[in-house]
Write a protein that holds these residues in place. Structure first.
Motif, PDB file in Angstrom:
ATOM      1  N   ASN A 132       0.829  -1.210   0.000  1.00  0.00           N
ATOM      2  CA  ASN A 132       0.000   0.000   0.000  1.00  0.00           C
ATOM      3  C   ASN A 132       0.852   1.245   0.000  1.00  0.00           C
ATOM      4  O   ASN A 132       1.824   1.324   0.741  1.00  0.00           O
ATOM      5  N   GLY A 133       0.478   2.183  -0.817  1.00  0.00           N
ATOM      6  CA  GLY A 133       1.175   3.465  -0.818  1.00  0.00           C
ATOM      7  C   GLY A 133       2.407   3.486  -1.695  1.00  0.00           C
ATOM      8  O   GLY A 133       3.062   4.521  -1.819  1.00  0.00           O
ATOM      9  N   SER A 134       2.738   2.366  -2.341  1.00  0.00           N
ATOM     10  CA  SER A 134       3.963   2.333  -3.147  1.00  0.00           C
ATOM     11  C   SER A 134       3.787   3.105  -4.459  1.00  0.00           C
ATOM     12  O   SER A 134       4.765   3.540  -5.063  1.00  0.00           O
ATOM     13  N   GLY A 135       2.536   3.271  -4.887  1.00  0.00           N
ATOM     14  CA  GLY A 135       2.297   4.041  -6.113  1.00  0.00           C
ATOM     15  C   GLY A 135       1.660   3.221  -7.230  1.00  0.00           C
ATOM     16  O   GLY A 135       1.722   3.614  -8.399  1.00  0.00           O
ATOM     17  N   THR A 181      -1.639   2.580  -7.949  1.00  0.00           N
ATOM     18  CA  THR A 181      -2.764   3.220  -8.616  1.00  0.00           C
ATOM     19  C   THR A 181      -2.288   4.376  -9.490  1.00  0.00           C
ATOM     20  O   THR A 181      -2.734   4.536 -10.629  1.00  0.00           O
ATOM     21  N   LYS A 196      -0.801   6.697 -14.879  1.00  0.00           N
ATOM     22  CA  LYS A 196       0.215   7.230 -15.800  1.00  0.00           C
ATOM     23  C   LYS A 196       0.327   6.368 -17.057  1.00  0.00           C
ATOM     24  O   LYS A 196       0.429   6.874 -18.179  1.00  0.00           O
ATOM     25  N   ARG A 224      -9.478  -0.296  -0.043  1.00  0.00           N
ATOM     26  CA  ARG A 224      -9.513   1.139   0.232  1.00  0.00           C
ATOM     27  C   ARG A 224     -10.463   1.833  -0.739  1.00  0.00           C
ATOM     28  O   ARG A 224     -10.266   1.786  -1.953  1.00  0.00           O
ATOM     29  N   LYS A 229       8.647   7.531  -6.915  1.00  0.00           N
ATOM     30  CA  LYS A 229       9.069   8.551  -5.940  1.00  0.00           C
ATOM     31  C   LYS A 229      10.571   8.794  -5.947  1.00  0.00           C
ATOM     32  O   LYS A 229      11.173   9.057  -4.919  1.00  0.00           O
ATOM     33  N   ASP A 262      11.788  11.228  -7.358  1.00  0.00           N
ATOM     34  CA  ASP A 262      11.891  12.674  -7.129  1.00  0.00           C
ATOM     35  C   ASP A 262      11.889  12.883  -5.616  1.00  0.00           C
ATOM     36  O   ASP A 262      11.194  12.204  -4.880  1.00  0.00           O
ATOM     37  N   GLY A 302       9.150   6.366 -11.593  1.00  0.00           N
ATOM     38  CA  GLY A 302       8.232   7.469 -11.330  1.00  0.00           C
ATOM     39  C   GLY A 302       8.989   8.632 -10.731  1.00  0.00           C
ATOM     40  O   GLY A 302       9.740   8.462  -9.777  1.00  0.00           O
ATOM     41  N   GLY A 354       7.361  11.786 -10.071  1.00  0.00           N
ATOM     42  CA  GLY A 354       6.385  12.804  -9.707  1.00  0.00           C
ATOM     43  C   GLY A 354       4.983  12.225  -9.738  1.00  0.00           C
ATOM     44  O   GLY A 354       4.793  11.047 -10.084  1.00  0.00           O
ATOM     45  N   GLU A 355       4.013  13.054  -9.373  1.00  0.00           N
ATOM     46  CA  GLU A 355       2.639  12.557  -9.245  1.00  0.00           C
ATOM     47  C   GLU A 355       1.805  12.747 -10.511  1.00  0.00           C
ATOM     48  O   GLU A 355       0.703  12.220 -10.609  1.00  0.00           O
TER      49      GLU A 355
HETATM   50  P1  GDP Z   1      -0.934   2.512  -4.002  1.00  0.00           P
HETATM   51  O1  GDP Z   1      -1.506   2.361  -2.624  1.00  0.00           O
HETATM   52  O2  GDP Z   1       0.203   1.571  -4.221  1.00  0.00           O
HETATM   53  O3  GDP Z   1      -1.953   2.425  -5.085  1.00  0.00           O
HETATM   54  O4  GDP Z   1      -0.268   3.979  -4.061  1.00  0.00           O
HETATM   55  P2  GDP Z   1      -0.828   5.313  -4.714  1.00  0.00           P
HETATM   56  O5  GDP Z   1      -0.785   5.223  -6.190  1.00  0.00           O
HETATM   57  O6  GDP Z   1      -2.117   5.663  -4.071  1.00  0.00           O
HETATM   58  O7  GDP Z   1       0.309   6.353  -4.303  1.00  0.00           O
HETATM   59  C1  GDP Z   1       0.553   6.737  -2.963  1.00  0.00           C
HETATM   60  C2  GDP Z   1       0.988   8.193  -2.947  1.00  0.00           C
HETATM   61  O8  GDP Z   1       2.236   8.325  -3.607  1.00  0.00           O
HETATM   62  C3  GDP Z   1       0.046   9.125  -3.669  1.00  0.00           C
HETATM   63  O9  GDP Z   1      -0.058  10.317  -2.932  1.00  0.00           O
HETATM   64  C4  GDP Z   1       0.709   9.375  -5.013  1.00  0.00           C
HETATM   65  O10 GDP Z   1       0.385  10.623  -5.562  1.00  0.00           O
HETATM   66  C5  GDP Z   1       2.172   9.322  -4.621  1.00  0.00           C
HETATM   67  N1  GDP Z   1       3.077   8.931  -5.739  1.00  0.00           N
HETATM   68  C6  GDP Z   1       2.992   7.871  -6.563  1.00  0.00           C
HETATM   69  N2  GDP Z   1       4.030   7.834  -7.437  1.00  0.00           N
HETATM   70  C7  GDP Z   1       4.801   8.924  -7.159  1.00  0.00           C
HETATM   71  C8  GDP Z   1       6.042   9.441  -7.708  1.00  0.00           C
HETATM   72  O11 GDP Z   1       6.668   8.907  -8.630  1.00  0.00           O
HETATM   73  N3  GDP Z   1       6.514  10.585  -7.124  1.00  0.00           N
HETATM   74  C9  GDP Z   1       5.871  11.204  -6.093  1.00  0.00           C
HETATM   75  N4  GDP Z   1       6.420  12.308  -5.586  1.00  0.00           N
HETATM   76  N5  GDP Z   1       4.725  10.733  -5.558  1.00  0.00           N
HETATM   77  C10 GDP Z   1       4.190   9.616  -6.083  1.00  0.00           C
END
Ligand code: GDP
Length: 299
Positions: free
Chosen positions: A107-110, A112, A117, A138, A252, A254, A277, A279-280
């Motif tokens: 969770n939170g790794s990015g 979604t 993207k 979630r 992340k 960045d 990745g 950025g967002e």
């Molecule tokens: P999931 O739980 O794995 O689906 O994670 P999410 O896609 O919801 O991403 C978690 C948070 O990380 C969100 O606030 C995204 O905007 C942020 N995020 C995802 N990829 C990146 C990235 O490459 N750079 C930055 N700065 N934030 C990112």
């Protein structure tokens, strides 16, 4: 390249500054080399990689003065040699319609965001894309995917929060086939705290997909958050066992000083690294390029 360099600026500046501080006024003796090794390990490059780099830097240069830029060049060359064999673009095989991509990771790794993207990129190339909101734990993940669907024009298949993820996968494959979609991206929940449940859920999702679409999923992408540093290594180990990962995405990069972890992962695992990745936003996903990354990281 410039966006990558600015994205990796914090990794680069912490490592680059460490190198400059170390070698600009001292000979390359055993003590300096040992401290260089420590700097590299602190930059998350991994013990094996640090030793390999120090050996390359020290070769033929013992007790000599050496310019920081030369050391950085040597480090970049070693890092590139480690990364080049695993840097591989994500290939969508048009023979599979839909080409099914399963996204896994904590969770939170990015996950979604990366799906969003990729959807933006592929829809922009004229491909028909379906997204499956398989992170049913979630409500926010389901909503987030719907927003990406609206933004990109990809079809989103979702059920209510708490629904069976395999059910969502079933609906999504069916819909993708009906629509004649080129690509289906399947989101999943990443509750690594309960490994048995996660494994059971992912297995069920894969079983359902495979039943409707033999040979799928065609790619299983593990999404890793660069800011977690060394924890990323244990996530690779856990998910390769649980989910049959075919490739990696690191997010992340960045704004973190921990981009070096990607080098440690490449040195230890032979998994392809497809994307990073930085950025967002929808455009903040780049193909992983060994030379650019190596140059950016060495400062
Ligand atoms: P999931 O739980 O794995 O689906 O994670 P999410 O896609 O919801 O991403 C978690 C948070 O990380 C969100 O606030 C995204 O905007 C942020 N995020 C995802 N990829 C990146 C990235 O490459 N750079 C930055 N700065 N934030 C990112």
């Amino acid at each position: 390249w410039s966006r990558l360099a600015s994205g990796l600026a914090r990794t680069a500046s912490s490592l680059g500054q460490g190198i400059t501080d170390l070698v600009s006024k001292r000979k390359l003796d055993a003590e300096t080399l040992e401290e260089l090794e420590d700097v590299l390990i602190r930059a998350d490059l991994g013990v094996a990689t640090a030793a390999r780099i120090v050996e390359a830097v020290g070769k033929g240069r013992h007790d000599k003065m050496i310019a920081p830029e030369e050391v950085k060049g040597l480090i970049a060359a070693e890092v590139e040699a480690i990364l080049a064999p695993v840097a591989r673009p994500l290939m969508v095989d048009a023979a599979h319609k839909p080409f099914v991509v399963l996204m896994v990771g904590v969770n939170g790794s990015g996950k979604t965001t990366t799906i969003g993207k990729l959807a933006a990129q592929w829809v922009g190339e004229g491909k028909k894309v379906v997204l499956a909101a398989g992170d049913t734990f979630r409500a926010a993940a389901i909503e987030q995917l719907k927003v990406w669907g609206q933004r990109t024009g990809a079809t989103v298949i979702a059920r209510e929060q708490g629904a069976d993820a395999a059910g969502v996968a079933h609906d999504a494959v069916t819909q993708a086939r009906e629509e004649g979609a080129d690509i289906l991206l399947v989101d999943t929940a990443g509750r690594l705290q309960n490994r048995a449940e996660l494994m059971a859920e992912l297995e069920k999702v894969v079983r359902v997909i495979r039943k409707l679409e033999p040979g799928a999923p065609h790619a299983v992408l593990l999404v890793l958050d660069a800011t977690v540093g060394q924890n990323a290594l244990s996530q690779v180990e856990a998910f390769t066992r649980i989910a049959g990962v075919t490739g990696l995405v690191m997010t992340k990069l960045d704004g973190t000083a921990r981009g070096g972890i990607l080098v440690a992962i490449a040195a230890k695992h032979s998994l392809p690294i497809h994307l990073i990745g930085v950025g967002e936003g929808a455009d903040d996903l780049q193909p992983f390029a060994a030379r650019d990354f190596a140059r950016a990281i060495a400062g």
